[in-house]
Each structure stands twice: as C-alpha cells, then as structure tokens.
Design a protein around this motif. Structure first.
Motif, PDB file in Angstrom:
ATOM      1  N   UNK A  90       0.867  -1.170   0.000  1.00 51.48           N
ATOM      2  CA  UNK A  90       0.000   0.000   0.000  1.00 51.48           C
ATOM      3  C   UNK A  90       0.906   1.222   0.000  1.00 51.48           C
ATOM      4  N   UNK A  91       0.527   2.234  -0.756  1.00 54.38           N
ATOM      5  CA  UNK A  91       1.383   3.428  -0.778  1.00 54.38           C
ATOM      6  C   UNK A  91       0.578   4.663  -1.137  1.00 54.38           C
ATOM      7  N   UNK A  92       0.906   5.754  -0.490  1.00 52.86           N
ATOM      8  CA  UNK A  92       0.231   6.999  -0.856  1.00 52.86           C
ATOM      9  C   UNK A  92       1.165   8.181  -0.660  1.00 52.86           C
ATOM     10  N   UNK A  93       0.826   9.277  -1.307  1.00 55.99           N
ATOM     11  CA  UNK A  93       1.538  10.532  -1.098  1.00 55.99           C
ATOM     12  C   UNK A  93       0.954  11.210   0.137  1.00 55.99           C
ATOM     13  N   UNK A  94       1.822  11.633   1.021  1.00 59.10           N
ATOM     14  CA  UNK A  94       1.395  12.363   2.217  1.00 59.10           C
ATOM     15  C   UNK A  94       2.026  13.750   2.107  1.00 59.10           C
ATOM     16  N   UNK A  95       1.205  14.734   1.834  1.00 65.07           N
ATOM     17  CA  UNK A  95       1.714  16.041   1.445  1.00 65.07           C
ATOM     18  C   UNK A  95       1.549  17.072   2.563  1.00 65.07           C
ATOM     19  N   UNK A  96       2.598  17.826   2.820  1.00 61.75           N
ATOM     20  CA  UNK A  96       2.547  18.951   3.762  1.00 61.75           C
ATOM     21  C   UNK A  96       2.786  20.237   2.991  1.00 61.75           C
ATOM     22  N   UNK A  97       2.476  21.341   3.637  1.00 61.89           N
ATOM     23  CA  UNK A  97       2.634  22.651   2.996  1.00 61.89           C
ATOM     24  C   UNK A  97       3.713  23.410   3.768  1.00 61.89           C
ATOM     25  N   UNK A  98       4.856  23.560   3.136  1.00 57.83           N
ATOM     26  CA  UNK A  98       6.016  24.111   3.864  1.00 57.83           C
ATOM     27  C   UNK A  98       6.582  25.334   3.147  1.00 57.83           C
ATOM     28  N   UNK A  99       7.209  26.161   3.938  1.00 57.37           N
ATOM     29  CA  UNK A  99       7.913  27.305   3.365  1.00 57.37           C
ATOM     30  C   UNK A  99       9.159  26.805   2.644  1.00 57.37           C
ATOM     31  N   UNK A 100       9.400  27.353   1.462  1.00 58.91           N
ATOM     32  CA  UNK A 100      10.641  26.994   0.747  1.00 58.91           C
ATOM     33  C   UNK A 100      11.020  28.129  -0.184  1.00 58.91           C
ATOM     34  N   UNK A 101      12.128  28.817   0.090  1.00 61.60           N
ATOM     35  CA  UNK A 101      12.554  29.968  -0.723  1.00 61.60           C
ATOM     36  C   UNK A 101      13.357  29.534  -1.948  1.00 61.60           C
ATOM     37  N   UNK A 102      13.091  30.163  -3.068  1.00 62.77           N
ATOM     38  CA  UNK A 102      13.831  29.906  -4.311  1.00 62.77           C
ATOM     39  C   UNK A 102      14.445  31.228  -4.772  1.00 62.77           C
ATOM     40  N   UNK A 103      15.727  31.208  -5.138  1.00 64.21           N
ATOM     41  CA  UNK A 103      16.407  32.465  -5.486  1.00 64.21           C
ATOM     42  C   UNK A 103      15.786  33.164  -6.689  1.00 64.21           C
TER      43      UNK A 103
END
Lengths: 737, 737
Positions: A90-103
């Motif tokens: 069994x497998x699933x995507x477990x998604x969180x919402x995180x801050x991530x800066x891109x230049x």
C-alpha cells in the motif's frame, strides 16, 4: 574478477571465514530453533536484489533535477509510489505545505583596484549528460534572508567560534563587514550563525581546494573532485534549534496548521548568505590585506592567505521567492501478520538539490530494491510479523522538512507504534557506517556479520573492523582494535531524516550507509549525477545491494523477532563511556585553563610572540570548578546492575505487550523540557551540536554546558540526565525483569 | 618605542626582572670575589657594540657575490683580516687548496605533449639592489657529477627512505628514472643519495610553495618568502661520510697534500642533481601520471600531485669545471696573558653562495663586532687570560671546507690547546638558539640570563623559556616548561663549521644564533641580500648585537675563568635522557613492529585499502629483539656517581694543568674507529644522521643501528658507547676528584 594473486588470497580469506561461521549462528531475538528459518528468509531476500536494477533506478530517478516543489520532484514521488504499489505494498503521497525559498536574484561583486563579478554558475560539461539541464536550482544557501549589503571582507577560516577568538587577538572585528568562510569543520549553517553573533552583515561560504578540490585529487570531469566552478548548495537553517518547516515548529505543516511568521521562526538567520566556488573566492581572497592568515587557516589556492579586511568593497545582494509549497512524502506499508500495531519504519529522502544521483537517490534506490524484494517474498507467501512502513521523504535538503512534519504530525502514534526507524541517505563504495541507538548495537553487529563485502568477500563487519584497526592512531590503539570482534556504532547528530524520530520522539533509530572509497566533490552540485556516480561512487552498484541487504536484514529481523533484539547492556556500556569522557574532558579543561592562565599571567604570550605580529594574548578564563558528577555516576551504577541482570535473564517468549515495553524504553531518556535553549530536542543522550551542526554531542546538555563554561547549567543538566537514566533503570526493572 | 600599553607592560616586566636579579650573581668558574669584575668587563664590552656598525658591516661584506675562490671572496677575506688588524689583533690568511666545481652547462627540459625548458634563473628585482649583479653562481647543487641523462620522471615526496617504501607498495620503481624531490625534512644531500641507492639516474630538488613559498607568506619582494623563481643552491656532498675537501679526507688540503681521485672520494655521489624553482617544477609535476600522491606528499601548487611516472621524457644535462681552488680562511689571535696555550676558538664562515647577507655575513658581522669590542678593551688595558683565536672560514657552503681543512691540518695542536670552539652562522630576529657540548649547558644558561632581549627587555634566557612553554604540545608539557628556570641546549648535528671540532676531534663546542621571527625564502638564493636582510631579518641589527653579546660573553668567561666552567653533571643528565630515549624507542619499535606484523598477517591492509588503489601491504619486518642496554646503563650509573661527587666538590683554584684536563675530558668520548661506515665521525654522542644529514642523531652508533634494524651492530655499539662513558668516568675520577 580476474584470478589474480590478490583475488586468490581473498578467496582463501573467504573460505576460512565461511568455515569459521559454519556453526549455528546466534540471532538476537530468535530462539535457536527459529534462527535458521530467519537466515533462510534473508537468503531468499538477497536473491531478489539486483545491482543492475539499482543502477537503473539511480539513473531514472536522477535523470532530471527534482528538488522539493518542482514538477519533477512531484513526478519522482509519484514514480516511487507507483513502484511500491507494483511491489505489492500500500502506498500513498502524504503532502505537507512548507515554506521553501527559491532564489530570484543573486549578485556578488567586488569593487576596488581589481573589480570582480562572481560567476555563481556551474558550467555544463560534455562528460556529464545531465549537467546542462533546465530546472536546476541556482547555487544558493537555502534560508538565507533577502539582503543587499556592502562592506569590507574578512576571512574567518572555517567560521568557528574559536576563529573569532583569534580575530579578537588580532584586533580585527567583523562588525559591519562581510565574512568569507571555508566550508568544512562545522556544518554550514553554523558559520553564518556565528558570523551573525559577531555582528557581520553578510556571509560567503566557499569550497577551498585544500578541503574539496584539486588538493585531494583530479577534478571533475577528469577525476571526482570539485572543479573550480563547483558549488556546494545547502541549507543554513539553524537546525540545531529545530528542523522542519520553520513556520510550524512542533506540529505538522498541514494545509490548515497554525503558522508563525518568518520573523518569529527562531531557526532562521538574519544575514544574507551565499555559497561560492573557489574560482569566485580566489579574487576576493586575494584582495584581502591585513595579517597573513595563521597556518591552520590557509587553504590550497596559489597565493598567500590574508585575514583582511580588504579595502575593496564587496556587494552581496540576494532576493528569494518565499512561498509555501507542497512537500510530498511517499508512505508505503505492508501490514504485519501478528503485530500490525508494531511498526518497523524505514526511510530515505527522495528530493535532491539538483539531480542527486548519490544524494539521495543511491540510498533511495537501495530502499526501493528492499521493498521490491520483500514484495517478492510476499508473493511467495511470506508476511512480516510486524508492519513495515517504508517512507520516501521530500524536502530533506532544505531542513528535514518532509520527515519532520510527518513525525510531528504523527507524534503520538509513532511513540506508540514505532519499534524502530531505519534511515539511509547517500551511499557509496567502501565500508559499512552505522549509527544510532546503542541498544541496537548488538543487532547491527549480527547483521554485519552475515553480509559479505562485494570487494573483499569477507563480512562487512570484518572489513569495518580492519578499517578501524588501520585508522587507529597509535600501536596501542591498533592492538586494541585488532582484539575486537564487534564494532561500536556511532551516536547520531543530525543531517538526515532520523533526527525527529530519535531526538524529538525517542523512537529507537539507526542510520546505514557505505563509503570511504567514494570521495569526490559532487555533493549538492549539478555534478551529483548518474555520470559521476557510475564512474566514482559505486560503479558496479554492488554497494547499493550491500545497503539493501544491511537495511533489509535489519528490517526483517526486527519485523520477525520473537523478542525484539534490544540490548540495553550495550546502551549502558556506551553511556558509561560518555560519562567517563565528560569527566576526563572536564579535568583536561581544568588543567588546560590553569596552565593557559599561568601562561597569560606570566606574560609568556607577549614574550613568545613576534612583536611585529601585534597579536594580543588571549584573555584569562575562569578556573574550571570541580563538578559533581555523582548523580550521573550513581544513576549509571543503577543501570549497570539492572542491565547486568537483564542480560543474564533466561530467555522466554515475550508477549506483544512486553515487546512494546522494550521498544518504548528509549522514550524514558527523553526530557520533556528539552535541551537548554532548544526545547524541540528532547533526547538526553544524543543531539546535533549547538556549534557543530551535523556533528553529534553525546549527553549534550552536560557536554555543551561544560564546553561553553556554564558550570551551573552543567550541574542542572547532570541531574536531568541522571533522572532520565534512573527513569530508564526503574522502567526496565519494573517492566522487563 | 612608543608608549603603548604593550610597552608599558614590557617596562613593568623589565623592572620586576631587574629587581629579581639584583642579588650577587653566580658565575660558574669564578669565585664570588671575581664575578663582579667579570660582569663589569662584559658591561664594558657591551658598550663597544653598535647595531649601526653591524648593519654597515653586513651591507659592505654582502655588497657583491663572494663565493669561495671568487675574486670578491678573496677580497672579503682580505677585508676581514684588515679589520682584525685594525682592532689590534694578529691576523693572517690561511689558505688551502680544495676541489670546487663551478657549473659550465645546465639543461633541464621535458618533451612530450607539453614540452618545457626550465628557466633555471632567478630574475633581478628593482627592489633588490644586488640581485642583478655579475658574478653570481648559477643555481646548482655543488658536487653533482657531470651527467647527461634522459628518462621518465617520478615524484618521490621528500626523497626519504620511507618514501621509497611507499613507492614499492605502489609497484613504482625509480630504476633508470629521474626523480623529483621536495626540499625539506632531510638535508638536501640525502635526497640524491637515497635516489641513487634506489637506482635513479638523476635527481631534481625543488622548493615547494607549501614548504617554502606563498603558502607561508607573501613572496619576495612584497614579503620575505620564496617567489616562484627562487632557488635554493647548496651542497649535496655526502657530508655524513666526511666533510671538507673530498680529495683530502682526514688531512689538511695543503698545496702538497696527498690527494685521492674524485672517483675514490666516498662522499661524492654518482648521479646528476639540480635544484629548481617551483616555477620550473610545476610543468614537470603536472605532466606526471600514475597514482595521486598520498596526502602527506602533496604540496602547495594548484593542481593534483601525481606520483608518476610521466610519459613525457625529461632531459637533464649538467657539466662542471672541476678545479682545485684556493680556500682562504682568516685566523686572528689575541694572545692570552696567563695561559697562552689554552685557546678559546671562535668562528663563522665568510663565503656565501651569492651575496649572503644573512648566510653568513650576519653572523660574521657579529663576530667582527666582538673582535672590535675586545680590541677596545685591550686598548684600555685588558688582556684575556687565555688566548683568543677568531676565525673566518672560507668554503663552508660547499661542505665546511675551510674549517675542516684547518682542523684536520691542526688536529693534534687543537686537541692539546682548544678549550672550546664557539660557532655562529646566519643570524636573525627572535629567540636564542644554542646547541653544543652538554658540559657547557650551565655556562650557556648563565650567559643567557645576563643578556637582555632587544624587543621584550627580559633576558634572552627568559624569552627562550617563554617560547619553549608556548611551543610545548600539551598542557602537561607546558606546565613542566613553565616550572623550568634553565634551558637545555640542543645536540649538534652538522651544517656549520663546528662539525670537525666536535665530531672529529672532541673539542667542546657551542653554536649560537637568534631566529624564529625572521622566516623567509632567501636561503642560498640571490635574494639573500642586504635589502632582504634589513626588511625581513633583523631590521634594527639589534639581534646582531645580541649575538655579539652572547658569543662575546661566552668567549670572555671562558677566557678569564679561574676554573673552566664545565659542568659534567649536565653532560651526565643529558646522556642519561638519551639512553632512556633509546630504550623507549626500542620498546616502541618492538610494539609497533608486532602490531604491524599482526595487521599484515591478518590481511588488514588488503581489507582496509581501496582495491582500486592497487596499494600492496607493506612487508613484514623481523621482530625487534630485547636489546641488552645494561652496559650503557652501568656506565651511566658510574658517571652518575662521579659527576655527583664532582658537583659537590669544594671549589678550589685550578692549575693550568687541571683546566687542561677539564677541557680535554670530552675527548674521552671519542671512539678511534669512528662510527660504522663513517670513521671520520669519532664522537660517540653526537653526529649528523646518516639519513637526515644536518639533523643530529645522539648516541648515533646505537640509535642508527636500532632505527635501521641492525641488532648485532646495536649490541656492539652499546658496548663502544659504554666504554667511552666509562673512560670519561675514570678520567674524571682520576684527574678531577
């Protein structure tokens, strides 16, 4: 393998070692009657592992840049999920919402007599098929704030606290200046933190060719080492405060989680930081004036290193796109036949800074190969007695985001159900490295004993023991190492996804990897590619198989064990050496302080130092008091007694409840209040160092108090650690004796 | 000196140290009633010393290249003689006829893909007034034979025996090849000797910027360190066999001396040797292939060092003009008033490789300043009680030619008359360095106690003690050093003109110099100039005065002593530590050999070494037997007793005869047969190392036998040394108790 004399020798060693191990093997956790069945299962498991397949997985998953929140990152997660499902999990995507800066903007330029504008770009190479791809993250240090600063430059060696002590003696302040530090010695995030503490307004971090470049070996693409344009990307989150999404400390970064502001996040620094190549660093360093850098500071560039400041102004401008972005973990499960609520958790991250063939795909490929092989066993009728939870983490690179958010989100459940967390990350050719909870040391040795090294055909344990003997510094230490049949596993600092399991929740953890014969300069650069990997890391992918075996056997032994193979006697022995170390360290510090103070008071520094150098003597330090270690010593005496009795206890078959008590024992070592100034870290035995970063500090509360000369805090922390050990002793006595 | 806080501090230290020493000083060799008179004399002596004058002397004598046999060399000798005479001394040129080769042709070129022809030339610099003069000797290693060889190049690190052991493990032979070795670690002459032993056909020696160039500091003329074109000239005579004119071993090279042929001279090597700059070395090293050089081998050039061989052929062609040439010593005397046949000999060489402002003129200028000051005292009515013999040696650079020939020529007379030989050579800013016969250690300490350091205003002894404490590696050693009031003088190896006095004749010897704050890369280059000296060596020439005081006071104390200030108790203590060291060294070697053999037998090298490196394990070595040190221990026990009794003996006034017995005592330590394979070296306690060159080996017969695993020879040598010590004990007992 050709039939060379060397190979004939290896064959002879192999034969001898097979004969020696032909007797019935002891397997901790299994009665002798079941041990052979388990070993047979592991043999079957091994037959489903394929180095070619691991190579193909590395090639596919590293074929495009796939950092967190990129389209390809998502695709890699999906592909991993698809594979788990195809293996029967069994497998699933477990998604969180995180801050991530891109230049968005990166400028580094120098004015003055010889103006220079930094390249800030790694060139594509014909020898590296993926090096010219679109979608690469530019060279940057993630979590640098936006900034636009101008100032004189000062060279601060590795940017350690003691480097600033030396600058003080030279009368050189970094206040209002930009510092340039070498990568190495401390984790990169520590460098700007210490610079900021000293008033610097910006921080450059570069890879010196003495540490990471032509001094070590031929540079890429001729050899494996860092070429002049190579740059080490990487996080500078102050992870030793807390890792994970900066906006959601202690809780999962679900879509609706309550977030703090960036300004409130205590693990984010305030000064702009940029990593650069030695090509870009050279003109900056060459512009420096002031004193010649002390010998230990000098690097491998072909000129004399000066400390600075330079009179050419340096301009550093950085701007980032600060967005909340998705962080896609993959979680796959295979339900246990007997104890479905006892989880054996195994993980590796899938996100990379760029292509990440080594970091993290080499480890990820081994993990997937394990899952595939276990899937094959399942098709043949096998079920693990305990539930297997295989995880592919996203967002490890910026700061263990995926694993930390998942662990924080499922904290209570994990403390109930997680028997162990087994981590891996990048993998290469060479020797077994193992670190983790010391109650698992015996298990690790038994696993290593039963796996053959691909190159030498002795066990990976024997090869590691040989390396330990070779690396021992003195004949006396070599002799001691030669007499050993088992290895000590290392304590865990930080730098990979085990941190939240072990240090935040007290889930017993392990980290595995192979290396030592795979040195190179590709780390976090665009050259961490499949082309690099197959030439310089693990050309046959046989160490991928070795990692699958090591982690896989560990998973299977824990999953199937009748009695969970925790050896608390090893935990006692290890902690006891730490306690002894702390006392010796304190005594040495006392002696050293007394002698240094005598040197200073007797004006020996002035008399022995070249007056032309204008180097002030160091300041006197407060004398080191005698510290009361007796609470710790008494607690350890108690644990000694209990663990001796536990070791000699007659083997019986544990109930599920007793096994649960065993794996939860490590939680007794947590202190609710956490470490001083970093409450997220709750384990009293293991933490990343406040001023070392990845590097572990064992019994960190006490050790760092002493190192930083906070005597009162040392007393308090000794009591806290002693109480934790007493809790564990009482727990073991009550529940397991 | 400005009134800075630092200077106020120094003044405070100075005041305190003056107060502490206000009591009556003990002067060994003088009854208390005469000590003050001697100290007064030394004060008067000091008043005639002028740093400005020393600066002017350095400038004048280094104003032109003045190597042995050059016209300017002769003129310098004449000028020195003229000065002695003007100071009121008798002085004459004492000329020997010695072999001295001068280059006629030097070619170094590389073929292959990137052909290169070596520059072999140091450029003139506008910042260095003498650097463009005519008459400079080209860059070469003196005593290289003529040669014209072609071959592949192999990099051999420092060219030490253990470097070739490592090449063996790599399967790389230098047979028929040209080697390139770094300057450093061993004396330069050892490198081609070891290369020749291993079958090399030519040897290049270069200055790596890690050891001698930009890694240490800014390069000349911006700073003091070696620029890319700088070359260290120097002798490669196998001086550890015998120094001096190769054609007249053991006898003075008078015009009519019986000479051996060049082919018969056992201190001349057979393969061509050339020193080169790092500019010339870089393309050669970069052309090398084969394995990457081990970490400790790598230098400071900006590329990866490989061991080789290279596939680009190297051509080395050298041709010299081999002529017998004049070697002009200057010998000046001032007859003693009471004991004219007891000579206090003082010397420094005057010949230089090029201008030689530091080497040797800085020391020569101090010596001349002493002679001038003593001349002034004489004008005021003073006469030394013993005869002073002040010498300016020629031909030191090629191999201690002038001093050795004079000593060999006057061997018998010197063994009768020479109380002591006091040497100096190049001098600079910093700390007192003293080495020599250990019976003179107490005298050296008393001299150092009474001379003020120009920079810090404490005694040069206290400054040296402070430096010793600073340099001690551990707090424990620092603590020991801090408790000390006296220094140990070093044992003498070779490399300056004391060698024949001490090691061939047993004349008690001392060598003085200041340094440690004068680092640079000018050594034996055209940049050892007055311009370099006044910027980087001793800008105020105050350390020239300090050297004049140190050597001058020593001369005057010995010249005037009632009882010659030899302290045989110190000799015993020192030799006893050597004997202890030898036993510890043997025990460590035994333990190390056993562990290494266990490592090799257990295949740990194969298991712990990257199979891709093709590095064979080292060979097993024969076990180290237990060696019978008892003869040495018993001899030392005897010397212990005798020297204790000597130390507690009531002071009486010695006769001339007793004083003669005192200074001749050191001759008891000679062994007529000399050291194994080098009979010229007769002292049983001190010699240059067979495989280190300048570096001393104490109790060399025993130490080198053990180091080179010749156990039978070790036994024999222990007996020889024990016999020498017993001879000394008996001599002291018979003559002085």
């Amino acid at each position: 393998m050709t039939n060379s004399p060397f190979n004939r020798l290896l064959t002879a060693i192999l034969l001898f070692s097979s004969l020696a191990s032909a007797q019935q093997k002891k397997l901790s956790g299994f009665p002798d009657s079941l041990a052979n069945r388990q070993l047979k299962l592991e043999e079957q498991f091994d037959q489903h592992l394929s180095s070619a397949n691991i190579g193909a997985t590395i090639k596919e998953l590293s074929s495009q840049p796939h950092h967190i929140s990129s389209a390809r990152g998502k695709a890699v997660a999906e592909e991993i999920r698809r594979r788990f499902i195809s293996y029967g999990w069994d497998a699933s995507l477990v998604t969180y919402q995180v801050l991530f800066p891109i230049p968005q903007e990166r400028v580094l330029e120098m004015g003055g007599a010889k103006p220079y504008k930094a390249v800030l770009k790694e060139p594509a190479l014909p020898e590296d098929a993926t090096s010219g791809q679109d979608g690469q993250l530019p060279t940057y240090n993630c979590w640098s704030p936006d900034g636009d600063v101008r100032g004189e430059l000062v060279f601060v060696n590795y940017g350690l606290p003691e480097d600033y002590d030396y600058l003080d003696r030279l009368g050189i302040s970094v206040k209002g200046k930009i510092v340039i530090a070498k990568y190495g010695r401390s984790w990169r995030g520590i460098k700007p933190k210490v610079a900021q503490e000293h008033g610097a307004i910006g921080c450059l971090i570069y890879s010196d060719p003495k540490d990471d470049g032509y001094v070590s070996g031929d540079v890429y693409p001729k050899g494996a080492f860092k070429n002049e344009y190579g740059v080490q990307r990487g996080s500078i989150m102050d992870m030793v405060i807390y890792p994970g999404d900066p906006l959601t400390p202690n809780i999962g970064a679900t879509a609706d989680a309550k977030r703090i502001s960036r300004e409130e996040a205590t693990n984010l620094l305030k000064i702009p930081v940029l990593p650069i190549s030695y090509h870009d660093a050279a003109p900056l360093l060459q512009s420096l004036q002031g004193p010649v850098a002390p010998e230990e500071w000098r690097g491998g560039l072909p000129f004399t290193y000066h400390v600075g400041p330079g009179n050419a102004p340096v301009h550093l401008k950085l701007k980032f796109d600060w967005q909340i972005r998705p962080c896609n973990n993959v979680v796959a499960t295979l339900k246990g036949s007997e104890f479905p609520d006892q989880w054996v958790v195994r993980g590796n991250h899938h996100d990379a800074w760029v292509n990440g063939a080594a970091d993290p795909i080499s480890g990820m490929a081994a993990l997937l190969e394990e899952a595939k092989a276990i899937g094959e066993l399942v098709k043949q009728g096998y079920r693990p007695r305990r539930t297997l939870v295989y995880c592919a983490w996203d967002g490890e690179e910026p700061g263990l985001l995926g694993s930390t958010e998942w662990v924080e989100d499922h904290a209570k459940e994990l403390q109930e159900k997680a028997v162990v967390y087994i981590n891996s990350d990048n993998n290469g050719r060479g020797f077994m490295n193992a670190s983790g909870s010391h109650a698992l040391e015996t298990l690790v040795n038994e696993v290593g004993r039963d796996i053959t090294d691909p190159q030498t055909k002795v066990s990976i344990l024997d090869r590691r023991l040989a390396a330990d003997a070779m690396r021992a510094a003195t004949p006396k230490l070599k002799k001691e190492k030669l007499a050993r049949q088992t290895i000590n596993i290392n304590a865990m600092g930080s730098g990979s996804d085990y941190s939240s399991f072990l240090q935040h929740l007290g889930v017993p953890s392990l980290d595995y990897g192979f290396g030592g014969e795979d040195a190179g300069g590709e780390y976090h650069s665009i050259y961490d590619s499949f082309d690099d990997y197959r030439r310089f890391k693990d050309p046959t992918f046989d160490y991928g198989v070795a990692l699958s075996k090591t982690a896989g056997h560990t998973v299977l032994r824990i999953a199937n064990a009748v009695n969970l193979p925790f050896d608390f006697r090893k935990l006692y022995e290890t902690v006891n050496t730490y306690a002894t170390e702390l006392q010796e360290m304190t005594n040495n510090l006392r002696e050293n302080t007394a002698v240094e103070n005598q040197m200073i008071a007797g004006h020996k520094y002035e008399l022995a130092t070249d007056t032309a150098k204008h180097l002030a003597p160091p300041s006197m330090k407060d004398a080191v008091p005698y510290i009361d270690f007796s609470p710790l010593q008494n607690a350890l005496a108690g644990l000694d007694t209990i663990t001796q009795r536990l070791s000699s206890k007659k083997q019986i078959v544990n109930t599920a409840a007793v096994n649960k008590l065993i794996y939860q024992a490590e939680q007794q070592l947590l202190n609710d209040g956490g470490l001083p100034n970093r409450a997220w870290y709750k384990h009293t035995l293991y933490a990343p160092g406040f001023y070392t970063g990845y590097g572990v500090k064992t019994i960190p509360g006490v050790r760092e108090a002493i190192e930083q000369r906070r005597w009162k805090e040392a007393d308090e922390q000794i009591k806290i650690v002693a109480a934790a050990i007493e809790r564990l002793s009482k727990y073991l006595q009550t529940n397991l004796l």
